[in-house]
Enzyme design. Structure first.
Site, PDB file in Angstrom:
ATOM      1  N   GLU A 155       0.346   5.328   0.491  1.00 32.75           N
ATOM      2  CA  GLU A 155      -0.619   6.348   0.920  1.00 32.75           C
ATOM      3  C   GLU A 155      -0.239   7.730   0.395  1.00 32.75           C
ATOM      4  OE1 GLU A 155      -0.990   5.807   5.179  1.00 32.75           O
ATOM      5  OE2 GLU A 155      -2.017   3.892   4.880  1.00 32.75           O
ATOM      6  N   CYS A 165     -10.227  -5.006   0.116  1.00 28.92           N
ATOM      7  CA  CYS A 165     -11.337  -4.046   0.181  1.00 28.92           C
ATOM      8  C   CYS A 165     -12.185  -4.167  -1.089  1.00 28.92           C
ATOM      9  CB  CYS A 165     -10.801  -2.626   0.355  1.00 28.92           C
ATOM     10  SG  CYS A 165     -10.198  -1.870  -1.171  1.00 28.92           S
ATOM     11  N   CYS A 172      -4.093   0.690  -2.585  1.00 31.00           N
ATOM     12  CA  CYS A 172      -3.950  -0.520  -1.766  1.00 31.00           C
ATOM     13  C   CYS A 172      -2.880  -1.451  -2.356  1.00 31.00           C
ATOM     14  CB  CYS A 172      -5.260  -1.302  -1.721  1.00 31.00           C
ATOM     15  SG  CYS A 172      -6.583  -0.488  -0.825  1.00 31.00           S
ATOM     16  N   GLU A 183      -3.087  -4.585  -3.095  1.00 25.29           N
ATOM     17  CA  GLU A 183      -3.582  -5.472  -4.160  1.00 25.29           C
ATOM     18  C   GLU A 183      -3.552  -4.764  -5.506  1.00 25.29           C
ATOM     19  OE1 GLU A 183      -4.917  -4.698  -1.308  1.00 25.29           O
ATOM     20  OE2 GLU A 183      -6.085  -6.333  -0.423  1.00 25.29           O
ATOM     21  N   CYS A 206     -10.510  -3.274  -4.413  1.00 30.48           N
ATOM     22  CA  CYS A 206      -9.526  -4.280  -4.833  1.00 30.48           C
ATOM     23  C   CYS A 206     -10.210  -5.556  -5.310  1.00 30.48           C
ATOM     24  CB  CYS A 206      -8.552  -4.563  -3.694  1.00 30.48           C
ATOM     25  SG  CYS A 206      -7.470  -3.150  -3.376  1.00 30.48           S
ATOM     26  N   ASN A 226       0.825  -1.210   0.000  1.00 33.02           N
ATOM     27  CA  ASN A 226       0.000   0.000   0.000  1.00 33.02           C
ATOM     28  C   ASN A 226       0.856   1.255   0.000  1.00 33.02           C
ATOM     29  OD1 ASN A 226       0.607  -1.006   2.644  1.00 33.02           O
ATOM     30  ND2 ASN A 226      -0.855   0.425   3.546  1.00 33.02           N
TER      31      ASN A 226
HETATM   32  N1  THU Z   1      -5.278  -1.355   2.434  1.00 34.49           N
HETATM   33  C1  THU Z   1      -4.747  -2.206   1.502  1.00 34.49           C
HETATM   34  O1  THU Z   1      -3.598  -2.039   1.078  1.00 34.49           O
HETATM   35  N2  THU Z   1      -5.519  -3.231   1.059  1.00 34.49           N
HETATM   36  C2  THU Z   1      -6.789  -3.479   1.467  1.00 34.49           C
HETATM   37  O2  THU Z   1      -7.451  -4.345   0.898  1.00 34.49           O
HETATM   38  C3  THU Z   1      -7.342  -2.718   2.599  1.00 34.49           C
HETATM   39  C4  THU Z   1      -6.616  -1.465   2.953  1.00 34.49           C
HETATM   40  C5  THU Z   1      -4.447  -0.247   2.904  1.00 34.49           C
HETATM   41  C6  THU Z   1      -4.889   1.108   2.433  1.00 34.49           C
HETATM   42  C7  THU Z   1      -4.350   2.014   3.508  1.00 34.49           C
HETATM   43  O3  THU Z   1      -3.014   2.357   3.174  1.00 34.49           O
HETATM   44  C8  THU Z   1      -4.342   1.157   4.755  1.00 34.49           C
HETATM   45  O4  THU Z   1      -4.472  -0.182   4.324  1.00 34.49           O
HETATM   46  C9  THU Z   1      -5.469   1.474   5.718  1.00 34.49           C
HETATM   47  O5  THU Z   1      -6.703   1.426   5.096  1.00 34.49           O
END
Ligand code: THU
Length: 161
Positions: free
Chosen positions: A54, A101, A63, A65, A104, A52
């Site tokens: 940000e 999520c 994310c 994925e 994704c 991930n």
């Molecule tokens: N996140 C992911 O990388 N994948 C997911 O399926 C759920 C959330 C990350 C996004 C963000 O950087 C952190 O987790 C908190 O939501």
């Protein structure tokens, strides 16, 4: 959906979970402190990872994925048979497996349509003490996809040379 143990996984699952776990440590996560790693297995057995990433404009966050899928596409890889996801908090281990999520799931579903129609998903807690094996079809039934638009994505299995 099958709960199992790390030791009982096929080699493919073990390698993918380890690669996802390693990849999560590259997370750029100043806002959430949450580390997520994904490893994709191509139909020709190559592993491609993502984490991930940000952004101060929170909605721009990508994310793990989707990072892995975009990285793979950038390398001309669009067909996968499996994926693994592992996460940890800034100062805690996850107690339940981390599942993709909604956004994704949508992207993994599209990828599955370019592969064999489904995608095995290996999900594990940080320490691998809980492992779930599922699939995108199971997590995203009746997914909206290319067929809904009358589009045949088969010509896009390979990137143009
Ligand atoms: N996140 C992911 O990388 N994948 C997911 O399926 C759920 C959330 C990350 C996004 C963000 O950087 C952190 O987790 C908190 O939501």
């Amino acid at each position: 959906m099958q709960e199992t143990s790390f030791d009982q996984l096929p080699e493919e699952g073990k390698s993918l979970l380890q690669a996802a776990s390693d990849a999560k440590e590259h997370a750029y996560n100043p806002y959430s402190g949450f580390y997520v790693g994904t490893a994709l297995l191509t139909l020709d057995n190559e592993i491609i990872t993502g984490c991930n990433t940000e952004n101060a404009s929170y909605g721009c966050t990508i994310c793990a994925e989707r990072a892995a899928l975009l990285k793979a596409n950038s390398e001309g890889k669009r067909q996968f048979k499996a994926a693994a996801i592992v996460a940890r908090g800034k100062d805690f281990d996850t107690q339940e497996v981390t599942a993709p999520c909604g956004a994704c799931r949508q992207m993994l579903f599209e990828a599955s349509q370019l592969g064999n129609g489904d995608l095995i998903l290996y999900l594990a807690t940080t320490t691998f003490d809980k492992v779930v094996v599922t699939s995108i079809q199971e997590l995203f039934p009746l997914g909206f996809g290319p067929k809904d638009l009358g589009v045949d994505v088969r010509p896009y299995i390979k990137t143009s040379q």
